[in-house]
Design an enzyme around this catalytic site. Structure first.
Site, short mmCIF file in Angstrom:
data_model
loop_
_atom_site.label_atom_id
_atom_site.label_comp_id
_atom_site.label_asym_id
_atom_site.label_seq_id
_atom_site.Cartn_x
_atom_site.Cartn_y
_atom_site.Cartn_z
N CYS A 72 3.61 2.79 -38.74
CA CYS A 72 3.35 3.89 -37.79
C CYS A 72 4.07 5.19 -38.15
O CYS A 72 3.75 6.25 -37.62
CB CYS A 72 3.71 3.48 -36.38
SG CYS A 72 2.81 2.04 -35.82
N HIS A 103 5.23 9.55 -31.31
CA HIS A 103 4.28 8.49 -31.66
C HIS A 103 3.71 7.91 -30.37
O HIS A 103 4.44 7.63 -29.42
CB HIS A 103 5.02 7.41 -32.46
CG HIS A 103 4.20 6.21 -32.76
ND1 HIS A 103 2.91 6.30 -33.23
CD2 HIS A 103 4.48 4.88 -32.66
CE1 HIS A 103 2.43 5.09 -33.41
NE2 HIS A 103 3.35 4.21 -33.06
N ASN A 117 -2.48 2.82 -29.68
CA ASN A 117 -1.59 3.06 -30.82
C ASN A 117 -2.44 3.06 -32.10
O ASN A 117 -2.95 2.01 -32.49
CB ASN A 117 -0.54 1.94 -30.84
CG ASN A 117 0.46 2.09 -31.97
OD1 ASN A 117 0.27 2.90 -32.88
ND2 ASN A 117 1.51 1.29 -31.92
O1 UT7 Z 1 3.82 1.36 -33.10
C1 UT7 Z 1 4.90 0.62 -33.57
C2 UT7 Z 1 5.79 0.36 -32.50
N1 UT7 Z 1 5.26 -0.55 -31.53
C3 UT7 Z 1 5.63 -0.37 -30.29
O2 UT7 Z 1 6.27 0.60 -30.02
C4 UT7 Z 1 5.34 -1.43 -29.24
C5 UT7 Z 1 6.59 -1.71 -28.49
N2 UT7 Z 1 6.49 -2.70 -27.44
C6 UT7 Z 1 5.77 -2.48 -26.32
O3 UT7 Z 1 5.14 -1.48 -26.16
C7 UT7 Z 1 5.84 -3.51 -25.22
O4 UT7 Z 1 6.85 -4.44 -25.49
C8 UT7 Z 1 4.50 -4.29 -25.00
C9 UT7 Z 1 3.48 -3.36 -24.38
C10 UT7 Z 1 3.98 -4.82 -26.33
C11 UT7 Z 1 4.71 -5.45 -24.05
O5 UT7 Z 1 5.25 -4.99 -22.83
P1 UT7 Z 1 6.51 -5.73 -22.19
O6 UT7 Z 1 6.79 -5.08 -20.90
O7 UT7 Z 1 7.60 -5.74 -23.22
O8 UT7 Z 1 5.93 -7.17 -21.91
P2 UT7 Z 1 6.43 -8.58 -22.50
O9 UT7 Z 1 6.04 -8.73 -23.92
O10 UT7 Z 1 7.85 -8.78 -22.11
O11 UT7 Z 1 5.53 -9.57 -21.62
C12 UT7 Z 1 5.66 -9.64 -20.20
C13 UT7 Z 1 4.65 -10.63 -19.68
C14 UT7 Z 1 4.66 -11.96 -20.43
O12 UT7 Z 1 4.42 -12.98 -19.49
P3 UT7 Z 1 5.64 -13.87 -18.91
O13 UT7 Z 1 6.26 -14.52 -20.10
O14 UT7 Z 1 6.55 -12.89 -18.22
O15 UT7 Z 1 4.94 -14.81 -17.98
C15 UT7 Z 1 3.48 -11.87 -21.36
O16 UT7 Z 1 2.93 -13.12 -21.68
O17 UT7 Z 1 3.34 -10.10 -19.85
C16 UT7 Z 1 2.51 -11.06 -20.51
N3 UT7 Z 1 1.52 -10.36 -21.31
C17 UT7 Z 1 0.33 -9.96 -20.81
N4 UT7 Z 1 -0.24 -10.12 -19.60
C18 UT7 Z 1 -1.46 -9.59 -19.43
C19 UT7 Z 1 1.62 -9.92 -22.59
N5 UT7 Z 1 0.50 -9.26 -22.94
C20 UT7 Z 1 -0.32 -9.27 -21.85
C21 UT7 Z 1 -1.59 -8.75 -21.60
N6 UT7 Z 1 -2.12 -8.92 -20.37
N7 UT7 Z 1 -2.29 -8.05 -22.52
#
Ligand code: UT7
Length: 325
Positions: free
Chosen positions: A112, A252, A282
């Protein structure tokens, strides 16, 4: 040292839109989850187009904006990790479409942060070749490497291209400074393992998850905010500026919550932050030139403005640049 200028800017996105509602039909997710956790509402995705098609359309716009022809170019630098093929490089496919052989052309892979790495390479080429006209283009057919059964990643990404032309001749913006950094020890947190020499494809073996983007989202989030904030402050200090001197901040576009955290850490006025993640998701390397080009098109940038760019991606890699319009 010579001054380096951006002569032209352009961007392109494929026509097909994939909305959060469309994704609700594909994986166990919801518009509500995607919107509140990421800010993304839709993304543009390729159907038949390849990386070089996206790069080509963006490049044509940047060339037109600069009043140049493809045959005026002295170098082509393409930032991507989703080239049409690994050999020849992605830039060769673009050069063929532009019809400007024997212009040298090559790819940069810094995920990225690719555009800012390519900008730094383009700046170097201009400094050593005062007559250079360098096409710095970033394009990702990223959805070709997204696992559409993995809800934690497939909702995040989109496809796009963005381009600028660099030269030492005065143009619409001066590239005042660029800083790029990396930490290879954190590479496993955001990766596509399959297909490289560490995980070579084997005839007859099925394609599995390792051939697609895999990410430890929460960890990446933390490093992204910290690294982008730190490098912005380092760049501002080098330029004897404070965040109050910035007229437009173009981070970004990965996640609205990362952008908000960064805005707060840098003590920036929210009105000075350009955001289009809701429309495109993204788009990796294309994210910064796409946002820069849209901001310019939407007249969010005026003559005299100082524009701060910052990106973070796999590697980890991160970088920042200051433009003076
Ligand atoms: O471009 C390069 C850099 N990349 C980035 O900057 C991405 C950085 N990371 C992020 O933007 C975030 O971490 C995400 C958007 C990828 C995820 O958000 P989060 O608030 O960190 O969520 P998480 O991964 O901690 O997941 C929270 C919950 C989980 O469920 P449990 O374990 O709490 O029951 C996931 O399984 O959300 C669940 N989950 C979803 N639920 C519905 C993960 N993806 C989804 C989804 N829909 N698409």
């Amino acid at each position: 040292m010579s001054k380096i200028y951006i002569q032209g800017i352009g961007h392109y996105v494929p026509a097909k839109i994939l909305s959060n509602q469309d994704l609700e039909q594909m994986v166990d997710t919801s518009d509500e989850w995607i919107t509140t956790r990421t800010g993304i509402k839709k993304r543009h995705v390729v159907e038949k187009e390849t990386c070089s098609d996206l790069a080509y359309q963006a490049s044509l716009k940047a060339l037109e904006d600069a009043g140049l022809k493809a045959t005026d170019l002295t170098h082509i630098v393409l930032a991507t990790f989703t080239p049409d093929t690994y050999v020849p490089n992605g830039a060769s496919h673009l050069q063929k479409k532009l019809g400007c052989a024997p212009t040298p052309c090559f790819d940069i892979n810094a995920a990225c942060t690719g555009f800012l790495y390519a900008l730094e390479v383009g700046r170097g080429l201009c400094l050593t070749n005062p007559k250079a006209k360098v096409l710095v283009v970033a394009a990702e057919a990223l959805t070709s490497r997204v696992n559409f059964t993995d809800r934690s990643t497939c909702v995040l990404f989109g496809d796009a291209g963005g381009a600028v032309i660099l030269s030492t001749e005065p143009g619409k913006a001066e590239v005042k400074n660029i800083l790029i950094q990396a930490d290879g020890s954190l590479g496993d947190l955001l990766t596509i393992k399959g297909g490289g020499s560490a995980y070579p494809p084997k005839l007859g073996e099925p394609i599995d998850e390792k051939y697609f983007v895999e990410m430890q989202g929460r960890e990446v989030f933390k490093y992204a905010v910290r690294s982008m904030a730190d490098i912005c402050l380092e760049l501002l200090a080098k330029e004897n500026l404070s965040s109050k001197d910035i007229d437009l901040f173009i981070p970004h576009q990965a996640n609205i919550r990362i952008i908000e955290a960064l805005t707060k850490k840098l003590n920036l006025d929210v009105d000075k932050v350009f955001i289009n993640v809701q429309n495109y998701g993204n788009t990796s390397a294309a994210s910064i030139p796409l946002a820069l080009s849209e901001a310019f098109e939407q007249k969010k940038i005026k003559k005299g403005d100082k524009v701060l760019l910052v990106a973070f991606g796999g590697g980890f890699t991160w970088g920042a640049s200051l433009l003076q319009f």
